[in-house]
Design an enzyme around this catalytic site. Structure first.
Site, mmCIF file in Angstrom:
data_model
loop_
_atom_site.group_PDB
_atom_site.id
_atom_site.type_symbol
_atom_site.label_atom_id
_atom_site.label_comp_id
_atom_site.label_asym_id
_atom_site.label_seq_id
_atom_site.Cartn_x
_atom_site.Cartn_y
_atom_site.Cartn_z
ATOM 1 N N ASP A 13 17.134 -9.581 0.669
ATOM 2 C CA ASP A 13 17.726 -10.072 -0.593
ATOM 3 C C ASP A 13 17.113 -11.358 -1.159
ATOM 4 O O ASP A 13 17.852 -12.267 -1.569
ATOM 5 C CB ASP A 13 19.250 -10.276 -0.413
ATOM 6 C CG ASP A 13 19.987 -8.970 -0.147
ATOM 7 O OD1 ASP A 13 19.345 -7.917 -0.038
ATOM 8 O OD2 ASP A 13 21.227 -9.019 -0.019
ATOM 9 N N LYS A 116 20.966 -1.592 -1.801
ATOM 10 C CA LYS A 116 22.300 -1.466 -1.188
ATOM 11 C C LYS A 116 23.359 -2.026 -2.115
ATOM 12 O O LYS A 116 23.044 -2.849 -2.975
ATOM 13 C CB LYS A 116 22.315 -2.185 0.162
ATOM 14 C CG LYS A 116 22.002 -3.650 0.029
ATOM 15 C CD LYS A 116 21.854 -4.338 1.358
ATOM 16 C CE LYS A 116 21.537 -5.802 1.173
ATOM 17 N NZ LYS A 116 22.552 -6.558 0.423
ATOM 18 N N CYS A 161 24.386 -11.302 4.285
ATOM 19 C CA CYS A 161 23.543 -10.115 4.462
ATOM 20 C C CYS A 161 22.628 -10.210 5.675
ATOM 21 O O CYS A 161 22.397 -9.201 6.355
ATOM 22 C CB CYS A 161 22.784 -9.812 3.182
ATOM 23 S SG CYS A 161 23.930 -9.245 1.880
HETATM 24 C C1 VGL Z 1 25.040 -11.391 -0.366
HETATM 25 C C2 VGL Z 1 27.133 -12.034 -1.043
HETATM 26 C C3 VGL Z 1 27.208 -10.961 -1.893
HETATM 27 C C4 VGL Z 1 23.836 -11.665 0.471
HETATM 28 C C5 VGL Z 1 25.113 -10.298 -1.217
HETATM 29 O O1 VGL Z 1 22.727 -11.183 0.132
HETATM 30 O O2 VGL Z 1 23.984 -12.354 1.504
HETATM 31 N N1 VGL Z 1 26.062 -12.250 -0.287
HETATM 32 N N2 VGL Z 1 26.192 -10.107 -1.975
#
Ligand code: VGL
Ligand code: ZN
Length: 218
Positions: A13, A116, A161
């Site tokens: 991410d 995802k 994540c």
């Molecule tokens: C994430 C919160 C919401 C992350 C993704 O990538 O850690 N955190 N969506």
């Protein structure tokens, strides 16, 4: 030393919304990019696999506070599938600039992209399973077919994540290594990074750093 043929570099991410200026900015989030680019280039030139994940939500996603009347970002609620879901600001809406990978992240070495959290009613922190803990993203099957035994992981965020991905990875039987200088955390609720790191260590997840790993590749 590790065998590059059976090792995956997994980058979680590294998207604009998790970097400074983004909707869910992680402090110094873009600090993960330099070490990850170095590792990814070294991996790819040695014939190794590099995968990235991308948080990829439809507008109105269930993890957004704006989708629940009277709720604010940071509120924690129970959903049918997930207890204690943190509600977030709108972030990583598919197709938007915020959902795009950070410009500085070099995608040339990447051979696999996993998206995802793309179902409106289900969130996904882990690169392996959505938050109902049973809907697979396909990463496990994919990397088993590639004969991967070790996963080296970095990205955002340490306490969400990265944490969920690493815990699943270890539970699925892969040797799991976190690149300590290539992760940054949200830190909400307070203490969440420390708690996540302690739980990862207790589960047998190894912490290393990018220079050390680069040295072990040579
Ligand atoms: C994430 C919160 C919401 C992350 C993704 O990538 O850690 N955190 N969506
Ligand atoms: Zn998300």
């Amino acid at each position: 030393m590790f065998n590059i043929q059976t090792t995956l570099l997994l980058i979680i991410d590294v998207q604009n919304d998790f970097c400074p200026g983004g909707a869910l900015a992680v402090q110094d989030g873009d600090g993960v990019i330099a070490p990850l680019n170095k590792l990814a280039a070294a991996f790819a030139s040695a014939g190794g696999r590099v995968a990235v994940t991308q948080d990829w939500h439809p507008a109105g996603h269930i993890s957004f506070a704006s989708s629940h009347s009277g709720k604010n970002p940071g509120d924690i609620i129970d959903l049918d599938t997930v207890q204690g879901q943190v509600l977030w600001p709108d972030h990583c809406v598919r197709g938007t600039k915020g959902a795009a990978f950070h410009d500085k992240l070099n995608l040339d070495p990447v051979s696999l992209i996993i998206r995802k959290g793309f179902r409106a009613g289900l969130d996904s922190y882990s690169a392996f399973f959505e938050n109902d803990r049973c809907t697979a993203t396909g990463l496990e099957g994919g990397i088993k077919q590639m004969n991967i035994q070790t996963v080296i992981m970095g990205g955002l965020a340490t306490d969400y994540c990265v944490f969920y991905s690493a815990m699943d990875c270890r539970r699925l039987g892969f040797n799991t290594i976190i690149v300590e200088d290539a992760v940054r955390g949200v830190g909400y609720p307070s203490g969440s990074v420390e708690k996540a790191v302690a739980q990862m260590r207790d589960s047998g997840i190894i912490f290393s750093d990018s220079e050390k790993l680069l040295g072990e590749m040579r």
